[in-house]
Design a protein around this motif. Structure first.
Motif, PDB file in Angstrom:
ATOM      1  N   GLU A  31       0.832  -1.210   0.000  1.00  0.00           N
ATOM      2  CA  GLU A  31       0.000   0.000   0.000  1.00  0.00           C
ATOM      3  C   GLU A  31       0.864   1.256   0.000  1.00  0.00           C
ATOM      4  O   GLU A  31       0.642   2.179  -0.786  1.00  0.00           O
ATOM      5  CB  GLU A  31      -0.913  -0.009   1.227  1.00  0.00           C
ATOM      6  N   LEU A  32       1.876   1.295   0.863  1.00  0.00           N
ATOM      7  CA  LEU A  32       2.741   2.472   0.972  1.00  0.00           C
ATOM      8  C   LEU A  32       3.546   2.724  -0.303  1.00  0.00           C
ATOM      9  O   LEU A  32       3.832   3.873  -0.648  1.00  0.00           O
ATOM     10  CB  LEU A  32       3.692   2.332   2.162  1.00  0.00           C
ATOM     11  N   LEU A  33       3.902   1.636  -1.000  1.00  0.00           N
ATOM     12  CA  LEU A  33       4.728   1.761  -2.197  1.00  0.00           C
ATOM     13  C   LEU A  33       3.907   1.805  -3.488  1.00  0.00           C
ATOM     14  O   LEU A  33       4.465   1.965  -4.573  1.00  0.00           O
ATOM     15  CB  LEU A  33       5.727   0.593  -2.274  1.00  0.00           C
ATOM     16  N   GLY A  34       2.592   1.627  -3.377  1.00  0.00           N
ATOM     17  CA  GLY A  34       1.743   1.612  -4.563  1.00  0.00           C
ATOM     18  C   GLY A  34       1.940   0.363  -5.405  1.00  0.00           C
ATOM     19  O   GLY A  34       1.904   0.407  -6.634  1.00  0.00           O
ATOM     20  N   LEU A  35       2.165  -0.766  -4.739  1.00  0.00           N
ATOM     21  CA  LEU A  35       2.420  -2.036  -5.407  1.00  0.00           C
ATOM     22  C   LEU A  35       1.315  -3.042  -5.117  1.00  0.00           C
ATOM     23  O   LEU A  35       0.503  -2.840  -4.224  1.00  0.00           O
ATOM     24  CB  LEU A  35       3.753  -2.636  -4.929  1.00  0.00           C
ATOM     25  N   LYS A  36       1.348  -4.160  -5.830  1.00  0.00           N
ATOM     26  CA  LYS A  36       0.524  -5.318  -5.492  1.00  0.00           C
ATOM     27  C   LYS A  36       1.285  -6.098  -4.427  1.00  0.00           C
ATOM     28  O   LYS A  36       2.529  -6.089  -4.419  1.00  0.00           O
ATOM     29  CB  LYS A  36       0.300  -6.204  -6.713  1.00  0.00           C
ATOM     30  N   LYS A  37       0.571  -6.793  -3.539  1.00  0.00           N
ATOM     31  CA  LYS A  37       1.275  -7.509  -2.463  1.00  0.00           C
ATOM     32  C   LYS A  37       2.224  -8.573  -3.007  1.00  0.00           C
ATOM     33  O   LYS A  37       3.216  -8.908  -2.368  1.00  0.00           O
ATOM     34  CB  LYS A  37       0.292  -8.097  -1.454  1.00  0.00           C
ATOM     35  N   GLU A  38       1.960  -9.070  -4.229  1.00  0.00           N
ATOM     36  CA  GLU A  38       2.838 -10.060  -4.844  1.00  0.00           C
ATOM     37  C   GLU A  38       4.202  -9.466  -5.202  1.00  0.00           C
ATOM     38  O   GLU A  38       5.150 -10.203  -5.469  1.00  0.00           O
ATOM     39  CB  GLU A  38       2.197 -10.645  -6.110  1.00  0.00           C
TER      40      GLU A  38
END
Length: 172
Positions: free
Chosen positions: A129-136
């Protein structure tokens, strides 16, 4: 370093590390790891919240951008503005990436405590969430190191981060 057919650099990898000792019970503040509160354990010795996971990501970004966020930038935010939330420091580090976007972050935590396994999913999701990524795109491992270091003996926590970034498509 990877180059495209045109010779432009397309991928970079950064590495970061951070570590802090646990506070004594008389110096109570909460333990925050990866932006997640871990209740029942003492916090880490630092001017900020001492989040070694977010700090290691900031340092990995610094290894790519050469902008020392955990140096003067974080010091100013913490001491002058009273901001101790490491997520704010991470936001400042992300601003320095320019044309580069994070593709993957790999984290390795060494600590006797807390036992991280039950919370790994929550920490990965928060970091994503903090990095704007998917958890994968966020990998996280944890080890006690069999008590061979101060971290494995429960005196503190250490985190290493390997960060892969890719240049935005179409940017020269």
């Amino acid at each position: 370093m990877s180059k495209s057919c045109s010779g432009e650099e397309t991928f970079r990898t950064g590495i970061g590390q951070d570590s802090h000792r646990f506070l004594t019970s008389k110096q109570a503040k909460p333990l925050i790891l990866g932006g997640i509160l871990f209740e029942g354990l003492p916090g880490l010795s630092a001017d900020s919240d001492g989040d070694v996971i977010l700090h290691s990501i900031c340092n990995a970004i610094t290894s790519l951008t050469h902008v020392p966020i955990l140096g003067q930038v974080a010091k100013d935010l913490c001491l002058k503005d009273g901001i101790t939330d490491s997520a704010v420091y991470l936001g400042k580090a992300l601003e320095t990436l320019g044309d580069w976007q994070i593709e993957h972050v790999a984290l390795s935590l060494e600590a006797k405590r807390p036992f991280l396994q039950p919370r790994i999913r929550a920490v990965r999701e928060k970091i994503a969430e903090l990095l704007g990524l998917k958890k994968e795109q966020v990998g996280l491992t944890a080890t006690s190191g069999d008590g061979l270091t101060d971290f494995g003996c429960g005196k503190g926590i250490q985190c290493f981060c390997l960060l892969t970034v890719k240049r935005f498509q179409g940017v020269q």
